[in-house]
Design an enzyme around this catalytic site. Structure first.
Site, PDB file in Angstrom:
ATOM      1  N   LYS A 239      13.137  -2.876   7.560  1.00 47.20           N
ATOM      2  CA  LYS A 239      11.821  -2.705   8.170  1.00 47.20           C
ATOM      3  C   LYS A 239      11.367  -4.055   8.716  1.00 47.20           C
ATOM      4  CE  LYS A 239       6.933  -1.978   6.859  1.00 47.20           C
ATOM      5  NZ  LYS A 239       5.972  -1.518   5.829  1.00 47.20           N
TER       6      LYS A 239
ATOM      7  N   ASP B 109       1.413  -6.161   9.934  1.00 46.45           N
ATOM      8  CA  ASP B 109       0.927  -4.817   9.621  1.00 46.45           C
ATOM      9  C   ASP B 109      -0.564  -4.888   9.304  1.00 46.45           C
ATOM     10  OD1 ASP B 109       0.403  -2.264   8.764  1.00 46.45           O
ATOM     11  OD2 ASP B 109       1.555  -2.439   6.895  1.00 46.45           O
TER      12      ASP B 109
ATOM     13  N   LYS C  72      -6.456  -2.140   7.252  1.00 46.48           N
ATOM     14  CA  LYS C  72      -6.487  -2.713   5.908  1.00 46.48           C
ATOM     15  C   LYS C  72      -7.763  -3.542   5.721  1.00 46.48           C
ATOM     16  CE  LYS C  72      -1.458  -3.272   5.370  1.00 46.48           C
ATOM     17  NZ  LYS C  72      -1.251  -2.424   4.194  1.00 46.48           N
TER      18      LYS C  72
ATOM     19  N   ASP D 133       5.673  -8.500   6.325  1.00 48.06           N
ATOM     20  CA  ASP D 133       6.093  -7.099   6.385  1.00 48.06           C
ATOM     21  C   ASP D 133       7.388  -6.899   7.174  1.00 48.06           C
ATOM     22  OD1 ASP D 133       5.494  -4.647   5.293  1.00 48.06           O
ATOM     23  OD2 ASP D 133       4.297  -3.969   7.004  1.00 48.06           O
TER      24      ASP D 133
ATOM     25  N   ASP E  44      -1.425   3.436   8.235  1.00 44.36           N
ATOM     26  CA  ASP E  44      -0.914   2.293   7.472  1.00 44.36           C
ATOM     27  C   ASP E  44       0.408   2.619   6.774  1.00 44.36           C
ATOM     28  OD1 ASP E  44      -0.879  -0.248   6.492  1.00 44.36           O
ATOM     29  OD2 ASP E  44      -2.436   0.056   4.972  1.00 44.36           O
TER      30      ASP E  44
ATOM     31  N   GLU F 154       3.163   3.057   8.061  1.00 45.00           N
ATOM     32  CA  GLU F 154       3.932   2.937   9.310  1.00 45.00           C
ATOM     33  C   GLU F 154       5.396   2.608   9.063  1.00 45.00           C
ATOM     34  OE1 GLU F 154       2.441   0.459   7.933  1.00 45.00           O
ATOM     35  OE2 GLU F 154       4.021  -1.046   8.077  1.00 45.00           O
TER      36      GLU F 154
ATOM     37  N   ARG G 114       7.562   3.756   6.972  1.00 45.05           N
ATOM     38  CA  ARG G 114       8.420   4.942   6.840  1.00 45.05           C
ATOM     39  C   ARG G 114       8.623   5.620   8.198  1.00 45.05           C
ATOM     40  NH1 ARG G 114       4.425   7.446   2.486  1.00 45.05           N
ATOM     41  NH2 ARG G 114       4.072   5.210   2.271  1.00 45.05           N
TER      42      ARG G 114
HETATM   43  N1  BES Z   1       3.383  -2.994   4.327  1.00 43.18           N
HETATM   44  C1  BES Z   1       2.631  -2.116   3.518  1.00 43.18           C
HETATM   45  C2  BES Z   1       3.026  -2.161   2.041  1.00 43.18           C
HETATM   46  C3  BES Z   1       2.701  -3.423   1.281  1.00 43.18           C
HETATM   47  C4  BES Z   1       1.515  -3.539   0.609  1.00 43.18           C
HETATM   48  C5  BES Z   1       3.619  -4.447   1.182  1.00 43.18           C
HETATM   49  C6  BES Z   1       1.242  -4.664  -0.127  1.00 43.18           C
HETATM   50  C7  BES Z   1       3.333  -5.581   0.450  1.00 43.18           C
HETATM   51  C8  BES Z   1       2.153  -5.680  -0.218  1.00 43.18           C
HETATM   52  C9  BES Z   1       2.825  -0.669   3.985  1.00 43.18           C
HETATM   53  O1  BES Z   1       3.009  -0.504   5.345  1.00 43.18           O
HETATM   54  C10 BES Z   1       1.588   0.075   3.616  1.00 43.18           C
HETATM   55  O2  BES Z   1       0.560  -0.255   4.129  1.00 43.18           O
HETATM   56  N2  BES Z   1       1.718   1.059   2.729  1.00 43.18           N
HETATM   57  C11 BES Z   1       0.591   1.815   2.299  1.00 43.18           C
HETATM   58  C12 BES Z   1       1.005   3.269   2.247  1.00 43.18           C
HETATM   59  C13 BES Z   1      -0.135   4.230   2.046  1.00 43.18           C
HETATM   60  C14 BES Z   1      -1.088   4.169   3.231  1.00 43.18           C
HETATM   61  C15 BES Z   1       0.395   5.620   1.878  1.00 43.18           C
HETATM   62  C16 BES Z   1       0.198   1.303   0.921  1.00 43.18           C
HETATM   63  O3  BES Z   1       1.062   0.927   0.137  1.00 43.18           O
HETATM   64  O4  BES Z   1      -1.006   1.257   0.659  1.00 43.18           O
HETATM   65 ZN    ZN Z   2       3.817  -2.112   6.345  1.00 42.06          ZN
HETATM   66 MN    MN Z   3       1.164  -0.390   6.368  1.00 45.29          MN
END
Ligand code: BES
Ligand code: ZN
Ligand code: MN
Length: 495
Positions: free
Chosen positions: A262, A267, A274, A285, A344, A346, A348
C-alpha cells in the site's frame, strides 16, 4: 537514495584496532570471554574490573564507557545485551545502539566486537549497525561547522574472517541498505515523497539490479478497469502509479512470490476526513510500498535465486470536489461492486485492485503489506505486525520469517464470520465493517480479491514506524516489513 554506509570485517585483535570507538558486546552476568582477554590486558584489566566490581552488569542496552588504549581503540564502550541465549534480535539491537552511540558522539566511525561472533551474529550486528547509522537530514539545515557531528560513515566488526562470516557480512550489508532505503522513503515528507518519487525510486532500483520495471498511470488504471484504486486517486491531481518490478533470479518456469504494498503518500481520510491531531503521521501510509521497495533492493543486492515480483499502488487520499463520497459504489477490476461507507478505508480499495492485478503472474504466494488499520495498532501496539490469512501453511511460514528476522508478527483470525460484517445493501461488499475487529474486517475485505492463490496479509500500521524513541531506533520509520519479506524469500530459496 541508498546510504553509502557499509560494514567491514577485521580478523585483527580488537586491542589493536585503530578506531575512535570500540563497542564490546557482552551478555549479562558472565565472566569476560577468553577471546577478549587480549583487549582486557591492553586496558590493564579495566574490563574485568568493571565486571567484577559490578559497575557493568550487561543488562540489555546498558552502556559503560572506559578509557581507551594508547596503541588501539581511543574509547571503549561495554554494551549489554541481557541474559543468554543471545538472539538475532539482541545482536541487531546491539549493533543499532552501538552505531547510534557513535552518531550521538560524532566519532565518524566505530568498531564492534563480542565473544567469538558466529556468522548469524555478524549478519545481525551488520544490519543493526546500518539501522543505528541511519539518519534523515535532507530537509534540515546543517548546524554551523563547529557544532556539526560527523555522520557514521564506516563500521568494522572484529570477528573471525571466514567464508561464512564474509557471506554473513554481505547479507547484513544488503539487508541494512534495503531497510535504510525503506526508512528514508517513510521519513520523506509527503510533498516530496509523492507517487512519482516512489515510482522513480523503484525504476532506479530496477535499472541497478537488471530487473524489469513497468508502471501504470491514471490512464493505465482506467484501461485496466481498476475502479476501486481509481476511486481513491480521483480526489487528487497527482498522477497515481501502479508499479511492478520483476526479479527473475529463479528458474524460468518457476511461479514467483509476489510482494504487494500500500503506497498512500498521504492519507487525510478524504471526505471522511481524519482529526487534525497527529494527521502528519499519515505520511507513513506508504510504508507497505516502502517495504516492497526496500525488500526488492535487498533481493537485488543478494541476487536471490528466486523469482520475485514487487508491486505497489501509490496515490494520496484527499478531500476535494472530485473525491469519492460515502455511499458511492465502484466496480473493482475483479468485478465485485464495492460500496464506500468510509473514504478513510482507502487502503483496502487500492489493495483490492492490486490483489486482482497480480493474478496474471500465477503467483506461488502473495504477501501484501499495508498500514491498513488503526484497529491493528489497538490490538498489537507498535510491537507486532498483524498477520492474517486463510492458508495456514503460508501464515505459519510468514510468522516464522517475521519472528526470525527480528521483526515480530502475530496472527489474528480470519474466519468467514467476519465477512458477514462487510455485506452491503447496495453492492457486493462494503469497505468498512464498523467499529469492532477492524483489522480483521479489513483483511476479510482483501480476502474477497485474493482467492486465486496462497495469500497472507501484513497489517504494519503499528510496526512500520514508532511514535517514540525506542533507544536503539529513533522516533519514526523502522523499516518493517523489509526483514520479514526478505527472510521469507531467503527461506524459500535456501539463501
Ligand atoms: N492509514 C489508515 C490506518 C492507520 C491508522 C495507520 C493509524 C496507522 C495509524 C487507514 O487508511 C485508515 O484510515 N483506516 C481506518 C479504517 C476505518 C475507516 C474502517 C481506521 O483504521 O480508522
Ligand atoms: Zn490509509
Ligand atoms: Mn485511511
Amino acid at each position: 537514495m541508498t546510504s553509502p554506509f557499509s560494514v567491514t570485517l577485521s580478523g585483527a585483535d580488537a586491542a589493536f584496532l585503530q578506531t575512535p570507538l570500540l563497542v564490546v558486546v557482552l551478555l549479562s552476568d558472565t565472566p569476560l570471554p577468553a577471546t577478549l582477554t587480549g583487549l582486557d590486558k591492553a586496558t590493564s584489566g579495566s574490563i574485568t574490573a568493571a565486571i567484577t566490581q559490578r559497575d557493568f552488569r550487561g543488562s540489555r542496552d546498558e552502556i559503560l564507557f572506559l578509557s581507551g588504549v594508547p596503541s588501539g581503540p581511543r574509547r571503549i564502550a561495554l554494551l549489554g545485551i541481557g541474559s543468554a541465549p543471545a538472539t538475532v534480535h539482541a545482536f541487531r539491537r546491539a549493533g543499532a545502539l552501538a552505531a547510534r552511540t557513535a552518531l550521538k558522539m560524532g566519532t565518524g566511525s566505530l568498531a564492534i566486537t563480542g565473544d567469538a561472533l558466529t556468522p548469524e551474529q555478524v549478519e545481525a550486528l551488520t544490519a543493526g549497525l546500518h539501522a543505528g547509522a541511519w539518519q534523515y537530514l535532507d530537509t534540515k539545515t546543517p548546524p554551523p561547522e563547529a557544532e556539526r557531528k560527523a555522520p557514521v560513515a564506516a563500521a568494522v566488526i572484529a570477528a573471525p574472517v571466514t567464508p561464512d562470516t564474509q557471506a554473513a557480512l554481505a547479507n547484513g550489508n544488503a539487508l541494512g541498505a534495503g531497510v535504510s532505503l525503506a526508512r528514508t522513503l517513510g521519513m520523506t515528507p509527503g510533498n516530496i515523497c509523492t507517487p512519482d518519487l516512489l515510482a522513480a525510486t523503484a525504476r532506479d532500483l530496477a535499472a541497478r539490479h537488471g530487473m524489469k520495471y513497468s508502471e501504470l498511470d491514471r490512464a493505465g488504471l482506467e484501461a485496466e478497469k481498476m475502479g476501486s484504486f481509481l476511486a481513491v486517486a480521483q480526489g487528487t491531481p497527482q498522477e497515481p502509479r501502479l508499479v511492478t518490478i520483476e526479479h527473475r533470479g529463479g528458474n524460468a518456469g518457476d511461479a514467483p512470490v509476489v510482494l504487494v504494498g500500500k503506497g498512500l503518500c498521504f492519507d487525510s481520510g478524504g471526505i471522511s476526513i481524519k482529526p487534525a491531531a497527529g494527521m502528519e503521521w499519515m505520511k507513513f501510509d506508504m510504508s507497505g510500498a516502502g517495504g516492497v521497495i526496500g525488500a526488492m533492493e535487498v533481493v537485488g543486492l543478494m541476487r536471490l535465486p528466486i523469482n520475485v515480483i514487487g508491486v505497489f499502488g501509490a496515490t494520496t487520499n484527499m478531500p476535494s470536489g472530485t473525491a469519492m463520497n460515502p455511499g458511492d459504489v465502484v466496480r473493482s477490476q475483479y468485478g465485485k461492486y464495492i460500496e464506500i461507507i468510509n473514504t478513510d478505508a482507502e487502503g483496502r480499495l487500492v489493495l483490492a485492485d492490486l490483489l486482482s492485478y497480480v493474478r496474471r503472474f500465477n503467483p506461488a504466494a502473495v504477501i501484501d503489506a499495508a498500514t491498513l488499520t488503526g484497529a491493528c495498532v489497538v490490538a498489537l501496539g507498535h510491537t507486532a505486525t498483524g498477520v492474517l490469512g486463510v492458508d495456514q501453511k503460508l501464515v505459519d511460514e510468514v510468522l516464522a520469517a517475521a519472528n526470525s528476522s527480528g521483526e515480530r508478527g502475530w496472527q489474528l483470525p480470519l474466519w468467514d464470520d467476519y465477512t458477514d460484517l462487510i455485506k452491503s445493501d447496495v453492492a457486493d461488499i462494503k469497505n468498512s465493517g464498523g467499529r469492532w475487529a477492524g483489522a480483521i474486517t479489513a483483511a476479510a475485505f482483501l480476502k474477497e480479491f485474493a482467492s486465486d492463490y496462497p495469500w497472507v496479509h501484513l497489517d504494519v500500521a503499528g510496526t512500520a514506524y514508532s511514535e517514540t524513541d525506542l533507544g536503539f531506533i529513533p522516533k519514526g520509520p523502522t523499516g518493517v516489513p523489509v526483514g520479514t519479506f526478505v527472510q521469507f524469500l531467503r527461506t524459500r530459496c535456501g539463501h
